[in-house]
Scaffold this motif. Structure first.
Motif, PDB file in Angstrom:
ATOM      1  N   VAL A  17     109.940  99.939  89.528  1.00  0.00           N
ATOM      2  CA  VAL A  17     109.028  99.241  90.436  1.00  0.00           C
ATOM      3  C   VAL A  17     108.909 100.047  91.723  1.00  0.00           C
ATOM      4  O   VAL A  17     109.881 100.202  92.463  1.00  0.00           O
ATOM      5  N   TRP A 141     105.401  93.544  91.430  1.00  0.00           N
ATOM      6  CA  TRP A 141     106.561  92.881  90.836  1.00  0.00           C
ATOM      7  C   TRP A 141     106.849  91.563  91.529  1.00  0.00           C
ATOM      8  O   TRP A 141     106.892  91.478  92.744  1.00  0.00           O
ATOM      9  N   GLY A 143     109.370  89.289  89.876  1.00  0.00           N
ATOM     10  CA  GLY A 143     110.745  89.005  89.501  1.00  0.00           C
ATOM     11  C   GLY A 143     110.784  88.735  88.010  1.00  0.00           C
ATOM     12  O   GLY A 143     109.817  89.003  87.300  1.00  0.00           O
ATOM     13  N   LEU A 145     115.100  88.938  89.043  1.00  0.00           N
ATOM     14  CA  LEU A 145     116.056  90.022  89.274  1.00  0.00           C
ATOM     15  C   LEU A 145     117.083  90.015  88.138  1.00  0.00           C
ATOM     16  O   LEU A 145     118.258  89.692  88.316  1.00  0.00           O
ATOM     17  N   THR A 146     116.629  90.376  86.943  1.00  0.00           N
ATOM     18  CA  THR A 146     117.473  90.372  85.758  1.00  0.00           C
ATOM     19  C   THR A 146     116.808  91.222  84.692  1.00  0.00           C
ATOM     20  O   THR A 146     115.625  91.558  84.815  1.00  0.00           O
ATOM     21  N   THR A 147     117.565  91.554  83.667  1.00  0.00           N
ATOM     22  CA  THR A 147     116.969  92.236  82.511  1.00  0.00           C
ATOM     23  C   THR A 147     117.024  91.332  81.282  1.00  0.00           C
ATOM     24  O   THR A 147     116.715  91.760  80.176  1.00  0.00           O
ATOM     25  N   HIS A 151     109.834  90.712  82.918  1.00  0.00           N
ATOM     26  CA  HIS A 151     109.484  90.867  84.334  1.00  0.00           C
ATOM     27  C   HIS A 151     108.039  90.444  84.540  1.00  0.00           C
ATOM     28  O   HIS A 151     107.149  90.853  83.787  1.00  0.00           O
ATOM     29  N   THR A 163     108.580  93.554  79.234  1.00  0.00           N
ATOM     30  CA  THR A 163     109.963  93.517  78.769  1.00  0.00           C
ATOM     31  C   THR A 163     110.578  94.899  78.904  1.00  0.00           C
ATOM     32  O   THR A 163     109.968  95.899  78.508  1.00  0.00           O
ATOM     33  N   LEU A 167     115.979  97.921  84.792  1.00  0.00           N
ATOM     34  CA  LEU A 167     115.014  97.826  85.895  1.00  0.00           C
ATOM     35  C   LEU A 167     115.497  98.691  87.047  1.00  0.00           C
ATOM     36  O   LEU A 167     116.678  98.666  87.392  1.00  0.00           O
ATOM     37  N   VAL A 365     120.173  96.437  86.583  1.00  0.00           N
ATOM     38  CA  VAL A 365     119.210  96.499  87.693  1.00  0.00           C
ATOM     39  C   VAL A 365     119.718  97.530  88.698  1.00  0.00           C
ATOM     40  O   VAL A 365     120.789  97.357  89.300  1.00  0.00           O
TER      41      VAL A 365
END
Length: 407
Positions: A17, A141, A143, A145-147, A151, A163, A167, A365
């Protein structure tokens, strides 16, 4: 799944990002490691702040010994291994690898021979495209804040979901919002509980109220001076502005001036106190002070105006005159607004990050660039650190993805 299928389904190994120098470098490193990479950029075109920085000559780095180079940063320990792997010599090699020859100026600053950022950026984007990196323009972006979940990206046509197994956030600081670096990332990141050191303007003009006497000198440079703040010194020049002062000599001491808003200016650093005393002793009785300063001390009209502005009433005794010339007091009243700053200090706390630049509480992340809590003056340090942290995060994300694939 091949790269084309991944793009059509918005499925990638890595989502980066921010398409500034840190984000582009991170994307390149991961792509070279075989990862399917997409870059989400909120603006219509990438690297706008990078292009703006290059309009007056793209200062890529500083040809300086590594330890000396590192001392210009306020945060040294976490940056040391990162800059050790990608410092001034590597930045020069990077530019040359993109077909951009460079030269080193008299102060050690390194520039592309063509001076501008656009040729380098075009070559870089072409190389990323050849590596299969997908650039998603006008994709902001949101959010999370995760994988572990897709997103969300806001686009002119509505939200899309991407996906990715990892990140990298390379969202810049909080200055020059019109170019995309608006600091909006702080809201979702802080909401997730990640500590952020308060962001402040850096490499920015400082405010001072001038008398009408100085009006004719707005926009004029004050060259060949030495500034002192506390025990820190900076040799160079600055510019007198309507609202105060700005320029390289000011920026070099910006951190100190945020704490101690008083600088002393040596308007004649080429002259020793002893030499100046001899000049004053030999001054002709009929020679006016302004004439003496012009002819003997070699102060130009801008320096003379500044001297009279900063030391009113002007002392007439020898010691007082010497002190005024060698240590004129420049009192400032704080920085200009943050959106006028070339860069910002503060950002994501290093305590929240692993040595690999991954958020400790959010596996997969990573973060890079100016959004991290580091500060440095202009002169090639800013771009070098953005490139270096981007490279570090890109490689770490690729290693993370590779290890994850084996489990």
């Amino acid at each position: 799944m091949d790269h084309a299928q991944a793009q059509s389904q918005n499925v990638f190994d890595l989502l980066v990002v921010g398409a500034g120098p840190a984000g582009l470098m991170a994307a390149e490193q991961a792509a070279r490691a075989g990862m399917r990479v997409a870059i989400a950029e909120a603006m219509p075109s990438p690297a706008r702040k990078f292009l703006m920085a290059g309009k007056s000559g793209l200062n890529l780095t500083k040809a300086e010994e590594p330890n000396s180079f590192l001392q210009h940063f306020d945060t040294i320990a976490p940056l040391k291994p990162i800059l050790a792997q990608f410092g001034p010599a590597e930045v020069i090699g990077f530019a040359q690898g993109l077909g951009q020859e460079v030269f080193t100026g008299s102060t050690g600053r390194v520039f592309p021979t063509r001076m501008k950022a656009s040729p380098l950026l075009r070559a870089w984007l072409a190389r990323l495209d050849a590596l299969g990196v997908v650039l998603l323009r006008r994709h902001r972006w949101i959010g999370p804040l995760t994988t572990d979940a897709p997103h969300l990206l806001a686009t002119p046509k509505g939200q899309v979901a991407v996906t990715a197994g990892a990140l990298i956030l390379a969202l810049g600081g909080a200055s020059w919002a019109r170019l995309g670096s608006d600091g909006a990332w702080q809201t979702p990141v802080a909401a997730a509980g990640v500590p952020i050191v308060p962001i402040q303007a850096s490499n920015v003009g400082l405010q001072r109220a001038w008398s009408d006497h100085m009006r004719p000198f707005f926009g004029q440079p004050v060259k060949n001076i030495e500034l002192t703040v506390a025990d820190q010194r900076s040799r160079g020049e600055f510019v007198i502005t309507q609202s105060g002062v700005e320029g390289g000599a000011i920026y070099a001491l910006g951190r100190m001036l945020r704490q101690t808003p008083l600088a002393r200016i040596d308007l004649a650093p080429q002259l020793s106190i002893h030499a100046l005393r001899d000049m004053i002793s030999n001054r002709k009785p009929k020679d006016s002070l302004s004439n003496f300063l012009r002819k003997s001390v070699k102060l130009d009209a801008t320096k003379r105006a500044l001297l009279f502005e900063l030391t009113r009433p002007m002392p007439r005794d020898t010691d007082g005159l010497i002190a005024s010339i060698k240590a004129a007091p420049l009192q400032v009243s704080g920085p200009r607004p943050i959106d006028e700053a070339i860069s910002t200090a503060g950002g994501l706390s290093w305590d929240a990050l692993t040595p690999e630049l991954m958020l400790r509480d959010f596996p997969g992340v990573f973060c890079a660039g100016e959004m991290l809590d580091w500060d440095a003056p202009t002169g090639g340090y800013l771009i070098t650190a953005c490139l270096a942290t981007g490279r570090w995060a890109g490689r770490a994300a690729a290693d993370y993805l590779s290890a994850k694939a084996l489990t």
